[in-house]
Design a protein around this motif. Structure first.
Motif, PDB file in Angstrom:
ATOM      1  N   LEU A 161       0.833  -1.193   0.000  1.00  0.00           N
ATOM      2  CA  LEU A 161       0.000   0.000   0.000  1.00  0.00           C
ATOM      3  C   LEU A 161       0.873   1.250   0.000  1.00  0.00           C
ATOM      4  CD1 LEU A 161      -2.704  -1.049   2.620  1.00  0.00           C
ATOM      5  CD2 LEU A 161      -2.732  -1.346   0.130  1.00  0.00           C
ATOM      6  N   THR A 162       0.506   2.191  -0.891  1.00  0.00           N
ATOM      7  CA  THR A 162       1.371   3.345  -1.122  1.00  0.00           C
ATOM      8  C   THR A 162       0.568   4.615  -1.344  1.00  0.00           C
ATOM      9  OG1 THR A 162       2.979   1.903  -2.211  1.00  0.00           O
ATOM     10  CG2 THR A 162       3.224   4.252  -2.585  1.00  0.00           C
ATOM     11  N   HIS A 163       1.034   5.683  -0.757  1.00  0.00           N
ATOM     12  CA  HIS A 163       0.665   7.042  -1.169  1.00  0.00           C
ATOM     13  C   HIS A 163       1.979   7.704  -1.549  1.00  0.00           C
ATOM     14  CE1 HIS A 163      -0.696  11.148  -1.276  1.00  0.00           C
ATOM     15  NE2 HIS A 163      -1.942  10.819  -0.938  1.00  0.00           N
ATOM     16  N   GLU A 170      -4.846   2.325  13.459  1.00  0.00           N
ATOM     17  CA  GLU A 170      -6.181   2.328  12.862  1.00  0.00           C
ATOM     18  C   GLU A 170      -6.426   1.057  12.042  1.00  0.00           C
ATOM     19  OE1 GLU A 170     -10.037   3.583  11.943  1.00  0.00           O
ATOM     20  OE2 GLU A 170      -8.632   4.092  13.545  1.00  0.00           O
ATOM     21  N   ILE A 171      -5.394   0.578  11.368  1.00  0.00           N
ATOM     22  CA  ILE A 171      -5.542  -0.681  10.629  1.00  0.00           C
ATOM     23  C   ILE A 171      -5.887  -1.806  11.595  1.00  0.00           C
ATOM     24  CG2 ILE A 171      -4.229  -2.464   9.400  1.00  0.00           C
ATOM     25  CD1 ILE A 171      -2.817  -0.195   7.893  1.00  0.00           C
ATOM     26  N   ARG A 172      -5.166  -1.897  12.688  1.00  0.00           N
ATOM     27  CA  ARG A 172      -5.440  -2.961  13.657  1.00  0.00           C
ATOM     28  C   ARG A 172      -6.835  -2.805  14.274  1.00  0.00           C
ATOM     29  NH1 ARG A 172      -3.069  -6.969  11.864  1.00  0.00           N
ATOM     30  NH2 ARG A 172      -0.797  -6.995  11.984  1.00  0.00           N
ATOM     31  N   ASP A 180      -7.201   7.130   7.275  1.00  0.00           N
ATOM     32  CA  ASP A 180      -8.417   6.408   6.891  1.00  0.00           C
ATOM     33  C   ASP A 180      -8.232   5.675   5.565  1.00  0.00           C
ATOM     34  OD1 ASP A 180     -11.459   5.943   6.978  1.00  0.00           O
ATOM     35  OD2 ASP A 180     -11.187   6.993   5.066  1.00  0.00           O
ATOM     36  N   GLN A 181      -7.532   6.298   4.603  1.00  0.00           N
ATOM     37  CA  GLN A 181      -7.338   5.661   3.300  1.00  0.00           C
ATOM     38  C   GLN A 181      -6.511   4.378   3.419  1.00  0.00           C
ATOM     39  OE1 GLN A 181      -5.640   9.077   1.332  1.00  0.00           O
ATOM     40  NE2 GLN A 181      -7.589   9.665   0.374  1.00  0.00           N
ATOM     41  N   PHE A 182      -5.456   4.412   4.214  1.00  0.00           N
ATOM     42  CA  PHE A 182      -4.652   3.207   4.396  1.00  0.00           C
ATOM     43  C   PHE A 182      -5.459   2.111   5.097  1.00  0.00           C
ATOM     44  CE2 PHE A 182      -0.859   5.747   3.431  1.00  0.00           C
ATOM     45  CZ  PHE A 182      -0.045   4.808   2.807  1.00  0.00           C
TER      46      PHE A 182
END
Length: 668
Positions: A104-106, A232-234, A173-175
């Motif tokens: 995953l990348t920005h 947030e992912i977790r 939030d996007q990730f």
């Protein structure tokens, strides 16, 4: 060698893996322009899962597509509409027992698609001016235009958006949302790209991050953005989904991240829920040799000490990367330096590497020749290719599967295009005769194998493959049309190489001038180079090989090229690396130089209207390459249906030879 440690099962978080081999995340520019996983990408991944990799991974998957994307064919997971194509890719990988991951990348300040569209690039702080290495000018006009595309569009507007707290919350939030979608798509794991100059790395790096709020300043504050993304992912996916982080362990050529910073970042990432740490590196983007000094190192095992240092600091698995051989990886894993190895270039050159190791067939692994075409094409914004593996990126289109009917195939010429045509045709079940006029395989490419260890490894690989496949190799066999017809082949392939000429200038036929066909006694037979000063005409691969060999034997060398770039047939990072290293070693590099004459004293050449002389005892001509249709035309005139591959059809050196060979052999 058993490779018992490299091939032993492992685990990242709750993800059970069949061995310790992970496909390194790489940009490949093979996706659909709408951000979906393309059939080409799915086939590219499937081939490496079928070949035995534990995890296959696509690099640079956009979490905010089209915002934050660096290339026009970058794959995405920023909306639900991308899930079905990922499901299809996951199904193809799972069918072979492999696992699939996405990185995953920005892109942040690397967001060239934002520049092209007139959008701001998102950054933690306004970046300072970038230095521009003169080596970046070592490109052709076409290459320069391709690299400049994002800045030449009518809508182009390079500018930045310094992120406020709402922007930071948006990207977090996007990730997290992207991770949820990845799990829904059947993707087994995600890697957060937190290195290589992208957005998370921009927060981590003291070179870029000059914020004075809680996201800047101390190493703890700079890591806050990464920690909040992981947290947030977790919160959304729990602890039973594999998530790991790729980090810079150093930043070469700038006062940026140092190893102590990296150790801190690894510790806090693991504490925030990262299941593994992937140890990479970055560099000053203004330095052209940066990629080959950092994430794509030219020096084998360059980053292993950094991986070992991280391993000593964290209690989660560590993934090492950077030109690590299977033998070295097995030893390092046994010694506890790291737990998994990420392979990029090697697994592009041979997708079946893991299965061959497991079968005790390590000698059958096609070696990488480090032309950097894979990485270099991304600089040019076109699909990845491999100089040594013509199937790369075309795994659905081209096949080495059994042919519908076995044929008798005659290949005339034992250079790389002839050997690869014979090899693939034999793999497909054809009866193959390979006729070579000289007393050795390789054709003129045997000269190249004498100037490079990796070329020599590929030459030896070809010889083993042809022998194992039962190809009828006939050396010292020069065929005319009558002799070829007498063999009653169903298909005749001419692969006799190019015509090598000399420039039409005074003195070019003097006794102090060698052409390519005069090099064998020196390069192949071991005769000493009886010259203290050498001038080489032609700066592409043959000229580079002669230059490096003469230099290593103690000669003073001047390399003269009429065009703007040396090493045109190398991918850009490889070109910049070689040109830099030759310059550092004292080679006189003359680009844009028109040869006027050869004299007893050396070479007279002109640049910008001024004539100069390069003093030399020996002049070697490696330019003036042209297709050689003579034999193919002779065969056609006699009524023999022929195919021509390699340099005799269109000069392209090794890469062109491999491509044309597999395109033909896949159709026979």
């Amino acid at each position: 060698m058993s490779y018992e440690h490299l091939l032993s099962p492992g685990r990242i978080g709750t993800l059970e893996l069949r061995n310790r081999l992970i496909m390194a995340p790489m940009g490949e520019e093979l996706g659909d322009e709408n951000g979906e996983v393309s059939d080409d990408q799915a086939a590219y991944l499937e081939a490496r899962a079928k070949g035995g990799m534990a995890v296959v991974m696509l690099g640079s998957v956009g979490v905010a597509h089209p915002v934050g994307c660096s290339n026009k064919r970058q794959t995405a997971i920023s909306e639900d509409r991308f899930i079905p194509s990922w499901k299809r890719a996951a199904d193809r990988v799972h069918a072979h027992g492999g696992k699939i991951a996405m990185q995953l990348t920005h892109a942040g300040k690397m967001g060239l698609q934002d520049t092209m569209a007139g959008r701001p690039m998102w950054v933690p702080s306004e970046p300072g001016p970038m230095t521009v290495d003169p080596l970046y000018g070592m490109v052709t006009a076409d290459e320069g235009a391709m690299m400049a595309e994002p800045f030449m569009a009518p809508t182009s507007n390079p500018h930045y958006r310094v992120m406020d707290h709402d922007d930071i919350a948006t990207v977090i939030d996007q990730f997290a949302a992207a991770t949820v979608r990845a799990r829904e798509a059947g993707v087994d794991a995600v890697e957060l790209h937190s290195g290589h100059g992208y957005l998370i790395d921009a927060f981590l790096s003291p070179t870029i991050n000059s914020r004075d709020d809680e996201y800047g300043g101390s190493v703890d504050n700079r890591a806050r953005f990464l920690v909040e993304i992981l947290t947030e992912i977790r919160r959304r996916v729990g602890d039973d989904y594999a998530v790991w982080v790729r980090l810079n362990s150093t930043e070469v050529g700038i006062d940026g991240i140092i190893l102590d910073d990296a150790l801190h970042n690894a510790r806090v990432a693991a504490a925030a829920g990262a299941d593994a740490i992937h140890v990479s590196a970055y560099h000053d983007p203004g330095i052209a040799t940066g990629p080959t000094d950092s994430y794509g190192p030219h020096v084998p095992e360059l980053l292993v000490p950094n991986a070992a240092a991280v391993k000593a600091e964290v209690d989660v698995p560590v993934i090492a990367v950077g030109r690590i051989s299977p033998e070295a990886a097995d030893s390092h894993i046994a010694e506890g330096k790291y737990d998994f190895v990420a392979m990029g270039r090697k697994i592009l050159a041979d997708p079946d590497l893991p299965n061959k190791l497991a079968a005790g067939q390590a000698d059958d692994v096609r070696p990488c020749v480090y032309h950097y075409r894979c990485i270099g094409n991304i600089f040019l914004r076109v699909g990845t290719r491999c100089a040594g593996n013509g199937f790369l990126g075309r795994e659905d289109e081209l096949t080495a599967e059994a042919a519908p009917a076995a044929k008798k195939v005659l290949v005339v010429g034992g250079g790389p295009s002839g050997m690869e045509t014979a090899r693939v045709a034999a793999l497909r079940g054809h009866e193959v005769i390979l006729a070579e006029a000289s007393n050795r395989l390789g054709g003129r490419w045997a000269l190249a194998s004498a100037t490079s260890d990796v070329n020599a490894e590929l030459m030896e690989w070809f010889e083993r493959q042809l022998d194992q496949l039962g190809v009828d190799v006939r050396l010292n066999t020069r065929l005319d049309a009558a002799a070829a017809s007498a063999l009653s082949a169903d298909a005749v392939v001419v692969a006799v190489g190019a015509q090598w000429g000399r420039p039409a200038v005074d003195g070019i036929d003097g006794p102090n001038v060698w052409g390519v066909d005069d090099l064998a006694p020196w390069l192949l037979d071991g005769n000493p180079l009886d010259a203290d000063r050498v001038a080489v005409l032609g700066g592409d691969l043959p000229g580079l090989g002669v230059t490096e060999t003469a230099l290593h034997q103690g000669a003073e060398v001047t390399l003269i090229e009429s065009g703007p770039a040396f090493g045109y047939s190398l991918g850009l990072p490889g070109r910049w690396r070689v040109v830099h290293d030759l310059g550092q070693a004292g080679v006189n590099l003359m680009a844009g130089a028109e040869v006027v004459a050869v004299t007893d004293e050396g070479v007279v050449w002109r640049s910008n209207g001024a004539e100069q002389t390069a003093t030399a005892d020996l002049v070697v001509v490696t330019s003036e390459l042209a297709a050689d249709p003579t034999l193919a035309n002779e065969f056609r005139a006699a009524g023999v249906e022929v195919h021509a591959v390699g340099d005799c059809a269109q000069p392209g050196f090794l890469e062109g030879a491999m491509r044309s060979a597999v395109e033909l052999a896949a159709e026979l």
